[in-house]
Scaffold this motif. Structure first.
Motif, PDB file in Angstrom:
ATOM      1  N   PRO A   1       0.876  -1.092  -0.149  1.00 44.56           N
ATOM      2  CA  PRO A   1      -0.049   0.053   0.088  1.00 44.56           C
ATOM      3  C   PRO A   1       0.894   1.356  -0.206  1.00 44.56           C
ATOM      4  N   SER A   2       1.996   1.127   0.825  1.00 42.57           N
ATOM      5  CA  SER A   2       2.959   2.461   0.791  1.00 42.57           C
ATOM      6  C   SER A   2       3.430   2.714  -0.446  1.00 42.57           C
TER       7      SER A   2
ATOM      8  N   LEU B   1       2.360   1.799  -3.523  1.00 44.22           N
ATOM      9  CA  LEU B   1       1.356   2.581  -4.601  1.00 44.22           C
ATOM     10  C   LEU B   1       1.070   3.876  -4.020  1.00 44.22           C
ATOM     11  N   GLN B   2       1.118   4.141  -2.960  1.00 48.96           N
ATOM     12  CA  GLN B   2       0.632   5.675  -2.524  1.00 48.96           C
ATOM     13  C   GLN B   2       1.851   6.807  -3.119  1.00 48.96           C
ATOM     14  N   LEU B   3       2.876   5.970  -2.839  1.00 49.32           N
ATOM     15  CA  LEU B   3       4.115   6.703  -3.321  1.00 49.32           C
ATOM     16  C   LEU B   3       4.202   6.932  -4.753  1.00 49.32           C
TER      17      LEU B   3
ATOM     18  N   ARG C   1       1.673   6.961  -6.702  1.00 49.91           N
ATOM     19  CA  ARG C   1       0.450   7.867  -6.977  1.00 49.91           C
ATOM     20  C   ARG C   1       1.110   9.396  -6.770  1.00 49.91           C
ATOM     21  N   ASP C   2       1.691   9.775  -5.612  1.00 46.64           N
ATOM     22  CA  ASP C   2       2.189  10.975  -5.172  1.00 46.64           C
ATOM     23  C   ASP C   2       3.232  11.423  -6.318  1.00 46.64           C
TER      24      ASP C   2
ATOM     25  N   ASP D   1       1.267  12.561  -9.324  1.00 53.43           N
ATOM     26  CA  ASP D   1       0.663  13.791  -9.112  1.00 53.43           C
ATOM     27  C   ASP D   1       1.566  15.152  -8.935  1.00 53.43           C
TER      28      ASP D   1
END
Length: 333
Positions: free
Chosen positions: A14-15, A17-19, A21-22, A25
């Motif tokens: 999860p971390s 994937l979030q990274l 996405r960041d 962005d």
């Protein structure tokens, strides 16, 4: 290759994937911030490039060099002759590649890249136009340039703030904006583009016409309008296109009979062998001319939800046929 069974103890999907996405962005925001900054300097850069009687010489070190190489390739393929020169090599002889008719496009995020600053006096002595793309409007390179394009970003996507990420993405996008603006202004056409891309799938899509890929002559499936369904099926099987044209005495197509037509007939009756082909064919059928791009034939078939086309010449005479497999084999789709 199989995925490893063991992973680092700190592996956190999860971390990760979030990274990711960041990162996306951050880089998307960097590009969005470019648009409001575009103004007279961008117009001046385009005017300088359009007035160039030589070539655009792109300079950049490190990651900027990789981006510069891509920008040079994009310019060259869209009607603006360009090539990339490594600034380090330029000071050891490659400066001879730059002529007084050229324009130099130099990129450096800091605007203080020593290899570029070293050759600036020689570039200025040649009297060539100099466009700079930097992330530092108050830098030496920006001050020396005839035109400066601001590609600064709020922050890099790298969590350490070190690896060129958002800044190189912004520079690449700005280079694309220049190339497309020049393309449009020059009236660069599909035909011009195809001449720069004769190889690969892109070249085939732009260069091949229906007449280049269609089945013709003895390989083209045809039966007369007096034929039976049995005769049509034999012709379809022999020629392997999944269809046959139905022609009149003058050789003009009056219809088409396909595998799909056969299935639809069988849903109604199994007694089809002696049926006249004209009772079950699709009258007319979708036609295309041999001079049309093969890529347009693929679009027509997809739009019409059909798998085969009859090909006519300008006088409406049947000259060939093709299907999706024909286009696939030619590398068009």
């Amino acid at each position: 290759m199989t995925l490893p069974d063991t992973l680092p103890t700190d592996f956190d999907a999860p971390s990760l994937l979030q990274l990711a996405r960041d990162v996306l962005d951050t880089e998307a925001e960097a590009i969005r911030q470019l648009a409001p900054r575009l103004g007279q300097s961008f117009v001046d850069a385009c005017r300088l490039l359009l007035a160039c009687h030589g070539r655009v010489v792109v300079l950049g070190m490190g990651k900027s060099g990789h981006i510069g190489s891509k920008i040079a390739a994009t310019l060259a393929s869209t009607g603006t002759p360009a090539f990339f020169v490594h600034p380090g090599e330029a000071s050891h002889g490659d400066l001879g590649m730059i002529t007084a008719q050229d324009v130099v496009l130099a990129m450096s995020n800091s605007g203080e890249t020593s290899e570029i600053l070293l050759i600036l006096p020689i570039i200025r002595r040649l009297g060539v136009g100099l466009i700079a793309i930097t992330g530092a409007p108050d830098s030496t390179l920006a001050a020396e340039a005839d035109v400066h394009l601001d590609a600064s970003v709020a922050r890099e996507a790298c969590p350490l703030g070190l690896a060129p990420t958002a800044s190189t993405t912004a520079t690449l996008a700005l280079g694309d904006a220049l190339a497309v603006a020049l393309l449009q202004t020059r009236g660069f056409s599909r035909e011009d583009f195809s001449r720069s891309h004769p190889g690969g799938k892109l070249g085939r899509r732009l260069l091949l016409h229906v007449g280049d890929v269609m089945v013709k002559g003895e390989r083209m499936p045809t039966v007369s309008q007096d034929a039976s369904v049995t005769q049509a099926l034999l012709e379809i099987t022999a020629k392997g296109l999944g269809m046959t044209a139905v022609v009149d005495a003058e050789g003009r197509a009056v219809g088409i009979f396909t595998d799909g037509d056969l299935r639809r007939v069988l849903e109604k009756t199994e007694q089809i062998r002696t049926l006249p082909i004209t009772d079950v064919m699709t009258r007319g059928g979708v036609r295309i001319q041999s001079t049309v791009l093969a890529a347009e034939a693929a679009q027509l078939m997809q739009h019409s939800r059909i798998n085969a086309l009859l090909v006519e010449d300008a006088d409406g005479r049947l000259v060939g046929a093709l299907n999706m497999h024909t286009l696939l084999a030619a590398g068009v789709i």
